[in-house]
Design an enzyme around this catalytic site. Structure first.
Site, mmCIF file in Angstrom:
data_model
loop_
_atom_site.group_PDB
_atom_site.id
_atom_site.type_symbol
_atom_site.label_atom_id
_atom_site.label_comp_id
_atom_site.label_asym_id
_atom_site.label_seq_id
_atom_site.Cartn_x
_atom_site.Cartn_y
_atom_site.Cartn_z
ATOM 1 N N CYS A 2 -38.723 22.360 10.479
ATOM 2 C CA CYS A 2 -38.284 21.013 10.829
ATOM 3 C C CYS A 2 -36.945 21.064 11.587
ATOM 4 C CB CYS A 2 -38.093 20.093 9.634
ATOM 5 S SG CYS A 2 -39.589 19.886 8.663
ATOM 6 N N ARG A 27 -38.680 24.839 15.851
ATOM 7 C CA ARG A 27 -38.538 24.865 14.387
ATOM 8 C C ARG A 27 -39.734 24.260 13.660
ATOM 9 N NH1 ARG A 27 -33.338 25.688 12.606
ATOM 10 N NH2 ARG A 27 -33.848 24.658 10.656
ATOM 11 N N TRP A 75 -42.423 20.551 10.451
ATOM 12 C CA TRP A 75 -43.283 21.651 10.020
ATOM 13 C C TRP A 75 -43.669 21.292 8.594
ATOM 14 C CZ3 TRP A 75 -43.481 25.340 6.139
ATOM 15 C CH2 TRP A 75 -44.325 26.428 6.376
ATOM 16 N N ASN A 101 -34.926 17.842 6.464
ATOM 17 C CA ASN A 101 -35.422 19.212 6.566
ATOM 18 C C ASN A 101 -35.120 19.877 5.235
ATOM 19 O OD1 ASN A 101 -36.012 21.888 7.266
ATOM 20 N ND2 ASN A 101 -33.996 22.201 8.172
ATOM 21 N N GLY A 102 -36.173 20.332 4.542
ATOM 22 C CA GLY A 102 -35.964 20.967 3.245
ATOM 23 C C GLY A 102 -37.057 20.545 2.280
ATOM 24 N N GLU A 487 -44.062 46.304 13.639
ATOM 25 C CA GLU A 487 -43.518 45.213 14.440
ATOM 26 C C GLU A 487 -44.488 44.836 15.572
ATOM 27 O OE1 GLU A 487 -41.453 43.007 14.191
ATOM 28 O OE2 GLU A 487 -40.875 42.379 16.196
ATOM 29 N N LYS A 491 -46.217 41.158 16.077
ATOM 30 C CA LYS A 491 -46.118 40.404 17.332
ATOM 31 C C LYS A 491 -47.492 39.958 17.788
ATOM 32 C CE LYS A 491 -42.895 39.646 17.329
ATOM 33 N NZ LYS A 491 -41.722 39.988 16.590
ATOM 34 N N GLU A 494 -49.106 37.193 15.395
ATOM 35 C CA GLU A 494 -48.508 35.857 15.340
ATOM 36 C C GLU A 494 -48.713 35.053 16.619
ATOM 37 O OE1 GLU A 494 -44.220 35.407 14.775
ATOM 38 O OE2 GLU A 494 -43.887 37.339 15.699
ATOM 39 N N HIS A 510 -56.384 57.695 4.805
ATOM 40 C CA HIS A 510 -56.602 57.248 3.427
ATOM 41 C C HIS A 510 -57.243 55.869 3.372
ATOM 42 C CE1 HIS A 510 -54.406 60.731 1.980
ATOM 43 N NE2 HIS A 510 -53.621 60.538 3.031
ATOM 44 N N LYS A 609 -39.857 28.707 13.722
ATOM 45 C CA LYS A 609 -38.889 29.766 14.024
ATOM 46 C C LYS A 609 -38.070 30.179 12.804
ATOM 47 C CE LYS A 609 -36.517 32.504 16.684
ATOM 48 N NZ LYS A 609 -37.192 33.778 16.987
HETATM 49 O O1 M6R Z 1 -34.365 34.327 11.128
HETATM 50 P P1 M6R Z 1 -34.857 35.526 10.378
HETATM 51 O O2 M6R Z 1 -34.607 36.803 11.098
HETATM 52 O O3 M6R Z 1 -34.363 35.575 8.965
HETATM 53 O O4 M6R Z 1 -36.426 35.325 10.318
HETATM 54 C C1 M6R Z 1 -37.261 36.209 9.638
HETATM 55 C C2 M6R Z 1 -38.703 36.003 9.996
HETATM 56 O O5 M6R Z 1 -39.100 34.702 9.700
HETATM 57 C C3 M6R Z 1 -38.975 36.272 11.486
HETATM 58 O O6 M6R Z 1 -38.557 37.532 11.862
HETATM 59 C C4 M6R Z 1 -40.482 36.119 11.790
HETATM 60 O O7 M6R Z 1 -41.205 37.117 11.155
HETATM 61 C C5 M6R Z 1 -40.721 36.134 13.304
HETATM 62 N N1 M6R Z 1 -41.549 35.038 13.698
HETATM 63 C C6 M6R Z 1 -41.386 37.364 13.782
HETATM 64 O O8 M6R Z 1 -41.571 37.370 15.156
#
Ligand code: M6R
Length: 614
Positions: A2, A27, A75, A101-102, A487, A491, A494, A510, A609
């Site tokens: 949010c 967000r 969100w 937001n929260g 990683e 990527k 997501e 395994h 985000k």
């Molecule tokens: O703001 P932060 O680095 O604490 O966020 C952590 C994760 O939410 C963030 O890295 C998320 O996994 C990304 N969308 C990955 O691309």
């Protein structure tokens, strides 16, 4: 999770609020809304399911006048995305409108109480309960809006950043925060609210970072008033932020993600600026100069983070263990916080976060702090909650990262971890001087080497087009490049919604090897370092099962090229620095696959985000 915006001043609020929502849309983007008090004192609320653009279209024939207003991009937590659940929420009499937001954890108890007092509800949200509670307290005790917000919040358990306005009162906007971010911008006779600085920076660089449990009254032509839940009046502390408008715009790129991938040579230079001293071939990190003794005394280092930041942390483990000979445990923050971990008062916890607002990482810090550990943060957003909770630390200085998929945040986090481990190793004499110097001079060359990989984007784009058919991907790596494989997989899943797993290459035997057939793409991160021969064997094993191999190899590689279907070269460097290079083709690969599949790269479904709820 949010985004909230607010404005009170002499200009029309609506355009400022909408622009702010677009900037905060990363967000959350399942619904959006705005509330304004017009010149007749009427309080108008407009809200719709969908993106901010829908809200703008919806408002074209509405009265959008008013010089005070609040707006929200959502969100969903409580209640599905719908017009009714979108914010702002009116109170029962429609005298108040609130954005939030929260999460209000005790909303069901409060709701039951309010129902007993005759209140009815139009949404499934916890937020509507909060605005009704404020109205109840206000009428029951005949309080001003500021006092009513204060009193209502003393009954609330949970996290909130809120903005609230009132019918017939175009001169006041009240806001408050606890565990969710909120910044107040101070202009010339005008005030701005934002979940971060992006909706504010165009108008002013003077800001107040609200602290937990603080409530602010913004009144036309007056100084802001701040007090906390304990009713202590506080002196506002105005800070200047450094951020340019170009930093938060796409600058000719089709997506923020691509812009941010291409910004990495620059963001790494900024991250190393003043810290990596090329002339002396040395690293000077003020955090380690001042607090290195805490690390020296520590029996071990804990690293806690989420998502991409956790992957950076896993690389940190290899670095600290190799160079500083300290045991390191890397913890996913959401698990760490709830499993009653053993934490000693001489432990050092390194929380890593781009946003500095991730709820689970914040909770991990609180836990470790309560047990007396020293907290050394690695964070991108200056002034964020995490950066303010740590004892010391290092900013990554990556600049604003807006694409939901983290890219430049990762490489700058890894760069900070490298600089931290090297400075500490130097201080503790656990590294040979020649090795230290070799790594430092190689680190200085990384930005230009990244540029070399970026210049090869066409090859990566062409390869990506071949694999849009895939339903699954396997990513393999070893040593420093095992977290890179994870990683790369994150990527891809997501932003393209293709299932992908990152695995230690040898562990494939395994289990995951059963997945391999002639359809299955396997990305192997295989630069020429200590485990090269081993990973070559792993590639042979994949080939024997007819998997389709995309290998990330060192420039000039000959062996893997004979076996792999596609090879993407990266320049050679020191092994410990290789993640900074090998991750780049993986970022580009996932980006181009997602674009080819027509995905919304910057706003992938269901994601936001910064994850400010647990
Ligand atoms: O703001 P932060 O680095 O604490 O966020 C952590 C994760 O939410 C963030 O890295 C998320 O996994 C990304 N969308 C990955 O691309």
């Amino acid at each position: 999770m949010c985004g909230i915006v607010g404005y009170l001043g002499n200009k029309q609020a609506f355009p400022i609020l909408i622009k702010g929502l677009h900037r905060l849309e990363y967000r959350g983007y399942d619904s959006a809304g705005v509330a304004l008090v017009n010149n007749n004192g009427e309080l108008n609320v407009y809200k719709t399911k969908g993106k901010v653009k829908n809200l703008e279209d919806y408002c074209t024939d509405k009265d959008i006048s008013g010089t005070v207003g609040i707006a929200h991009t959502r969100w969903a937590t409580h209640g599905e995305p719908s017009d009714a659940n979108a914010h702002p929420h009116y109170s029962q009499t429609k005298n108040l409108a609130l954005i939030h937001n929260g999460i209000i954890e005790n909303y069901l108890t409060l709701k039951k109480f309010l129902i007993s007092k005759g209140y009815t509800f139009k949404s499934e949200t916890d937020t509507e309960v909060l605005v009704q509670l404020i109205e109840y307290v206000k009428t029951e005790h005949k309080l001003s809006l500021y006092d009513a917000v204060h009193q209502a919040l003393t009954q609330v358990i949970g996290a909130y950043a809120i903005g609230i306005i009132e019918r017939n009162n175009p001169n006041v906007l009240v806001a408050a925060r606890k565990s969710s971010p909120l910044i107040l911008g101070i202009g010339d006779n005008e005030f701005f609210l934002g979940s971060d600085a992006s909706p504010i920076i165009e108008y002013t660089n003077k800001v107040i970072y609200l602290n937990d449990e603080e409530i602010v009254k913004i009144e036309r032509n007056k100084e802001v008033e701040i007090r906390n839940l304990k009713n202590v009046v506080l002196k506002p502390e105005i800070k200047e932020i450094e951020m340019n408008l170009e930093d938060i715009e796409k600058g000719g790129f089709p997506h923020f993600m691509l812009k941010e991938i291409f910004e990495q040579p620059k963001s790494l230079n900024l991250c190393m600026n003043g810290r990596l001293q090329k002339e002396l071939n040395e690293i000077k990190l003020s955090g380690i100069t001042d607090f290195g003794d805490k690390f020296e005394k520590a029996n071990r280092i804990l690293i806690s983070a989420c998502g991409t930041s956790w992957h950076a942390g896993l690389i940190g483990k290899y670095l600290f263990e190799s160079f500083c000979h300290k045991p390191v445990s890397v913890e996913v923050a959401s698990e760490f916080r709830y499993r009653n971990p053993v934490i000693y008062s001489n432990d050092v916890l390194i929380p890593i976060s781009q946003s500095g607002e991730t709820a689970d990482t914040l909770a991990a810090i609180k836990l470790a702090k309560d047990k007396g550990a020293f907290i050394y943060g690695i964070c991108n957003v200056v002034g964020s909650s995490i950066s303010r909770m740590t004892d010391s630390g290092t900013y990554t200085h990556a600049g604003p990262e807006i694409g939901v998929a983290s890219t430049k945040a990762f490489t700058t986090q890894v760069a900070v971890l490298i600089m931290t481990a090297l400075s500490l190793a130097k201080r503790m004499n656990t590294i040979e001087d020649s090795q230290y110097k070799k790594i430092v001079s190689s680190l200085a060359k990384i930005p230009e080497q990244i540029q070399e990989i970026l210049d090869n984007k066409e090859q990566i784009e062409n390869i990506s087009k071949i694999f849009t058919y895939a339903k699954n991907f396997l990513y393999l790596g070893r040593g420093y490049n095992y977290p890179v494989a994870m990683e790369g997989a994150l990527k891809l899943k997501e932003i393209s919604y293709i299932h992908a797993e990152g695995y230690p290459a040898a562990e494939m035997k395994h289990g995951p090897i059963a997945l391999i057939d002639e359809e299955m793409p396997i990305v192997v991160v295989a630069p020429h370092y200590s485990t090269y021969e081993k990973i070559l064997s792993n590639i042979e094993e994949v080939k024997a099962r007819k998997g389709r191999i995309i290998a990330i190899v060192s420039k000039g590689d000959t062996e893997i090229k004979k076996i792999a279907d596609y090879c993407i070269e990266v320049p050679t460097t020191e092994e410990c620095l290789s993640p900074l290079l090998t991750v780049i083709p993986l970022q580009l690969l996932s980006y181009y696959i997602a674009v080819a599949k027509g995905r919304n790269v910057d706003q992938p479904r269901n994601l936001a985000k910064s994850v400010t709820v647990e």
